[in-house]
Design an enzyme around this catalytic site. Structure first.
Site, mmCIF file in Angstrom:
data_model
loop_
_atom_site.group_PDB
_atom_site.id
_atom_site.type_symbol
_atom_site.label_atom_id
_atom_site.label_comp_id
_atom_site.label_asym_id
_atom_site.label_seq_id
_atom_site.Cartn_x
_atom_site.Cartn_y
_atom_site.Cartn_z
ATOM 1 N N TYR A 118 46.966 43.544 37.683
ATOM 2 C CA TYR A 118 45.672 43.127 37.149
ATOM 3 C C TYR A 118 45.875 41.855 36.328
ATOM 4 O O TYR A 118 46.766 41.816 35.467
ATOM 5 C CB TYR A 118 45.097 44.231 36.241
ATOM 6 C CG TYR A 118 43.849 43.790 35.505
ATOM 7 C CD1 TYR A 118 42.593 44.043 36.046
ATOM 8 C CD2 TYR A 118 43.925 43.113 34.291
ATOM 9 C CE1 TYR A 118 41.441 43.624 35.386
ATOM 10 C CE2 TYR A 118 42.790 42.690 33.629
ATOM 11 C CZ TYR A 118 41.554 42.946 34.185
ATOM 12 O OH TYR A 118 40.418 42.523 33.537
ATOM 13 N N GLU A 206 38.410 37.363 36.824
ATOM 14 C CA GLU A 206 39.137 38.644 36.846
ATOM 15 C C GLU A 206 39.657 38.879 38.259
ATOM 16 O O GLU A 206 38.870 38.960 39.203
ATOM 17 C CB GLU A 206 38.218 39.790 36.438
ATOM 18 C CG GLU A 206 38.951 41.117 36.355
ATOM 19 C CD GLU A 206 38.016 42.282 36.010
ATOM 20 O OE1 GLU A 206 37.045 42.522 36.762
ATOM 21 O OE2 GLU A 206 38.259 42.950 35.002
#
Ligand code: GDP
Ligand code: MN
Length: 396
Positions: A118, A206
């Site tokens: 991530y 993101e």
């Protein structure tokens, strides 16, 4: 402004960030053509069919499907295009899918394991700095990771004076447990990602997951991009990426009229010039015993056109029992605003709720006179206290 995954990836690629390549399609036939093209370019039969909506969690909702041949591409694309996709981020009614991204399958087997990470870049408002947030626990719900295993989420703060430094990209790659070529690739990936974030005036990038492929490439499999509306005038090509079918219709209408509008749950609509005065007006409404139905800043030009657009937007809300217009005439003249209110009122015709107009500043007296003599069901005030009392009165 949010954009689709395929658009976010185009931006990333233009800044040298390696991505899972793909081609967007509106129909199952286009999806098949896209898969053929990907095979020519990358030599693999397998592709993923990915629903393009402005919400994450698509995989969980059935909006991301692997297809191993052209028949499957056609099948999956016809299943997904037109579906009402429900994900943890769409709400119960879901979102209609109009496009799919046909993307190369990047989870192919090879020398080493694939691994999902991530990585996001965003502004930490409390620190007043950009940060890179990253974790070894990519692919799944980062919110869950944050809740149950917060120690697995790292943050790297960027000093605006010197920008992102080499030691920081190396630290990130190291903390993600990488070595060898994957380590080098990750440092390049992070540097390019940060450059993209800064150069595009974004509020957030993101990437979940960032994938380490089985041959040690690092690439963006997903892209959630939020561009700062206030920076869009510098990027007409990104502004054109807007997909209004994904946005709240009332907020779209408001932004088309250059109104800053946020819907709330109360019963008193308000129309104000300036964000600070709008906040103060919402307080006044509360003190008067009401609850604000919205935040609405009409900006510097409160003329008949903007006032009318604002009326129409406020009146869409069935909870609205009264409207308080609170304008300070600093640059704009109060009598012109008053005339704007009267014209808009007459044009709309059947305004079903009482309206309180408080105009203060240049030509306030003339404005009050115009309103009082208009013969319309509009209450005028000059002092804020008078306006608040009028709100209490009409609500009683
Ligand atoms: P999200 O669910 O909206 O976040 O959509 P993502 O783009 O992150 O995709 C969801 C999941 O689909 C990923 O976490 C992967 O596990 C899977 N996925 C994405 N691309 C591929 C691919 O090329 N091959 C395979 N096998 N799985 C993929
Ligand atoms: Mn994702």
């Amino acid at each position: 402004m949010n954009i689709h995954e395929y658009q976010g990836k185009q931006i990333l690629k233009s800044f040298g960030v390696r991505i899972q390549e793909g081609i967007v399609a509106d129909t199952p036939e286009q999806a098949v053509e896209a898969a053929k093209k990907l095979k020519e370019d990358f030599g693999s039969d397998w592709v993923v069919v990915k629903a393009q909506i402005h919400a994450g969690g698509r995989g969980k909702g059935g909006g991301v499907k692997l297809a191993k041949n052209l028949d499957e591409v056609k099948q999956r694309a016809s299943d997904i295009i037109g579906m009402q996709l429900i994900t943890p981020q769409t709400g119960a009614e879901g979102k209609k899918v109009n496009k799919v991204l046909i993307a190369q399958d990047v989870y192919y087997p090879g020398e080493s394991e694939t691994k999902e990470f991530y990585v996001s870049v965003l502004l930490d408002r409390s620190r007043g700095r950009n940060i890179i947030m990253y974790s070894t626990e990519g692919g799944m719900d980062i919110e869950e990771v944050a809740e149950h295993t917060p120690h697995l989420i790292f943050k790297e703060e960027i000093d605006p004076k010197v920008g992102l430094q080499g030691f920081q990209t190396r630290k990130i790659a190291f903390n993600l447990g990488l070595s060898g070529n994957a380590f080098k690739e990750m440092t390049k990936f992070i540097a390019a990602l940060y450059k993209a974030y800064e150069a595009t005036d974004s509020s957030m990038f993101e990437i979940n997951p960032v994938l380490k492929t089985s041959d040690d490439k690092i690439l963006a499999v997903d892209a959630k991009v939020d561009l700062d509306d206030n920076g869009l005038f510098r990027h007409p090509d990104y502004a054109a990426m807007r997909d209004t079918s994904e946005e709240d219709p009332t907020e779209v209408e408001a932004s088309e009229s250059n109104l800053n509008y946020v819907k709330l749950d109360g019963n008193v609509g308000c129309m104000v010039n300036g964000a600070g005065l709008a906040m103060a007006t919402m307080d006044i409404i509360k003190i008067a015993g009401g609850e604000p139905a919205n935040f609405l800043d009409v900006g510097g030009t409160a003329n008949a056109t903007t006032v009318k657009a604002a009326f129409n937007i406020i009146l869409k809300d069935p909870n609205v029992k009264a409207i308080l217009i609170n304008i300070f005439g600093g640059i704009v003249r109060c009598d012109r605003v008053a005339q704007g209110v009267i014209d808009a009122y007459k044009e709309i015709g059947d305004i079903r709720v009482p309206i309180i107009v408080r105009l203060q500043g240049t030509n306030a007296e003339e404005a009050k006179k115009l309103i009082d003599e208009s013969g319309l069901k509009v209450f005028s005030a000059i002092l804020l206290k008078e306006a608040a009392d009028l709100v209490s009165e009409v609500l009683a």
